[in-house]
Scaffold this active site. Structure first.
Site, PDB file in Angstrom:
ATOM      1  N   ARG A 337       0.862  -1.192   0.000  1.00  0.00           N
ATOM      2  CA  ARG A 337       0.000   0.000   0.000  1.00  0.00           C
ATOM      3  C   ARG A 337       0.894   1.236   0.000  1.00  0.00           C
ATOM      4  O   ARG A 337       1.363   1.688   1.039  1.00  0.00           O
ATOM      5  CB  ARG A 337      -0.899  -0.016   1.236  1.00  0.00           C
ATOM      6  N   HIS A 341      -3.420   4.828   4.399  1.00  0.00           N
ATOM      7  CA  HIS A 341      -4.611   3.975   4.463  1.00  0.00           C
ATOM      8  C   HIS A 341      -5.823   4.728   3.933  1.00  0.00           C
ATOM      9  O   HIS A 341      -6.629   4.196   3.173  1.00  0.00           O
ATOM     10  CB  HIS A 341      -4.869   3.516   5.898  1.00  0.00           C
ATOM     11  N   TYR A 350       4.277   5.670  11.122  1.00  0.00           N
ATOM     12  CA  TYR A 350       4.521   4.295  11.580  1.00  0.00           C
ATOM     13  C   TYR A 350       5.318   3.438  10.605  1.00  0.00           C
ATOM     14  O   TYR A 350       5.546   2.254  10.866  1.00  0.00           O
ATOM     15  CB  TYR A 350       3.199   3.601  11.917  1.00  0.00           C
TER      16      TYR A 350
END
Length: 451
Positions: A337, A341, A350
């Site tokens: 990805r 998100h 993160y």
């Protein structure tokens, strides 16, 4: 005690057990899955008690051999399941890979769909950042899964997506304007403004509307597949989900349900490494998702999700297997990805930026497929520049049109559920309309109060 004496005593005991079994009815096991009872032979023995290779227990589901060795199955294999691939990172076919070629028309449509998806993501993401829509989710890095799988399906196949599969709808003819109308929730939105952005669906294109809660589409997909089986349709159900969904109970219930009912369904897992901020290393200890299918008795394969041709071939083979053999198939597509998100997320908090950049550049699925298509003489640099400029203009125009279109009528909030609206909902609708009229400054000016 001497070994020969121990063997003699064991042989005598075995003969005594045989005599006892001969004087009683053989045990009967009920096979509930087939709705009938079948009398099975009692477990077999052998005079040579040390030879355990020929001893087994007749148990529902098939004979189970005995072992004198107490041995636990390993939690996972040291060697990971291999990943099926057709093209390398430079778009060259691997010499030893078996795959089905696609013709020029299909290849160009796949590639142009991938570029369209990129353009839509770029423009709509910017629109959200400008405050023009409330929410958006990109498909950056997962374009090959979208278009590669879509090209391998029939328009009669029923699709239950998660929320990162707009390319499947693009392939089936869902227009850019249809997408953008949904993002803005205007009166031309097929979903009547009831869903948050990127939660689309289309009865015309056999795509069930996206549901926000994770994995709820999976058991529903099995039910849809069972209906196809009952009607003897030459089609299957295809459902998509991310690696995060595999931690939901619905995932496991769905796989078991599909395996037992033997329905024509293809599961496509987009294992992109991250369930929002949770990496796969903190989500499960198994070797990804592919081994979970095997645990439920489902044929499974791991495929390079950044290789459009590999995805196409795997999905085409899985679809054929699902329909002809009437059974579920699981595909785990390994990808990444590249985007956040959603617009509510900042993934740089993160995960390292250089990791994102590596997948964005070195393993870009759009670039890999373009190289293959262009080497075959089906695409050129001139076409690339012209198409990208044109498609960006189309998306921007769609935004301008959708933005000027008034919102879906208030009445849509209460319709299409009951044939006759219950009194409590009638009261709620009345109060809502009165509130909007009383406090117009607290509501969007383009809210339509009509039915």
């Amino acid at each position: 005690m001497a070994i020969w004496m121990r063997k003699a005593l064991i042989s005598t005991a075995v003969r005594s057990l045989r005599t006892a079994f001969a004087s009683h009815r053989n045990p009967v096991f009920i096979s509930r899955s087939f709705g009938s009872s079948q009398q099975l032979e009692p477990f077999s023995t052998d005079d040579d008690y040390d030879d355990h290779d020929h001893e087994s227990l007749d148990f529902p589901g098939g004979p189970v051999s005995y072992s004198c060795e107490m041995r636990f199955l390993p939690g996972s294999s040291e060697k990971r399941v291999q990943c099926y691939r057709v093209l390398d990172d430079n778009g060259y076919p691997l010499s030893s890979t078996q795959f089905q070629h696609v013709n020029k028309e299909v290849a160009v449509k796949m590639y142009s769909g991938m570029v369209t998806l990129e353009a839509m993501d770029t423009v709509i993401y910017e629109a959200q950042r400008q405050g023009r829509i409330s929410f958006y989710m990109t498909s950056y890095g997962e374009e090959a899964i979208n278009l590669g799988s879509a090209a391998a399906l029939s328009s009669h196949d029923i699709v239950l997506p998660q929320y990162r599969e707009p390319g499947v709808m693009l392939w089936r003819g869902f227009e850019l304007q249809d997408f953008v109308n949904q993002f803005f929730g205007n009166k031309n939105d097929i979903g009547k403004g009831r869903q948050m952005p990127t939660h689309y669906g289309s009865n015309k294109h056999n795509v069930i509307t996206v549901s926000a809660p994770l994995a709820t589409q999976l058991p529903q997909a099995v039910g849809a597949a069972y209906s196809l089986k009952m009607d003897k349709k030459d089609a299957c159900v295809v459902t998509y989900f991310g690696d995060g969904c595999s931690s939901e109970g619905d995932f496991h219930a769905s796989l078991n349900f599909a395996a037992v009912m033997e329905v024509p369904i293809v599961y496509i897992c987009r294992n992109n490494g991250w369930a929002i901020s949770t990496p796969v290393t903190e989500q499960f200890r198994s070797d990804g998702i592919v081994v979970k299918g095997q645990a439920y008795g489902i044929p499974s394969i791991r495929v390079d999700g950044n290789d459009a041709l590999a995805v196409y071939n795997a999905v085409a083979a899985a679809r054929e297997m699902a329909i002809t053999e009437q059974r579920p198939v699981l595909i785990e597509a390994l990808t990444y990805r590249v985007g956040h998100h959603s617009t509510s997320d900042d993934s740089t908090k993160y995960r390292p930026v250089d990791e994102i950049e590596h997948w964005k550049t070195s393993r870009n699925p759009v670039s890999v497929f373009r190289k293959w298509v262009q080497r075959r003489g089906w695409w050129s640099d001139e076409q690339e520049s012209e198409f990208r400029a044109n498609i960006r203009k189309q998306v921007i125009h769609a935004v301008q049109v959708a933005e000027k279109t008034e919102k879906a009528p208030i009445g849509y909030m209460f319709s299409d559920v009951y044939e006759k609206l219950p009194s409590n909902l009638m009261e709620q609708e009345k109060l809502l309309r009165e509130t909007i009229k009383r406090y117009p400054q607290d509501f969007p000016k383009d809210v339509a109060l009509g039915i």
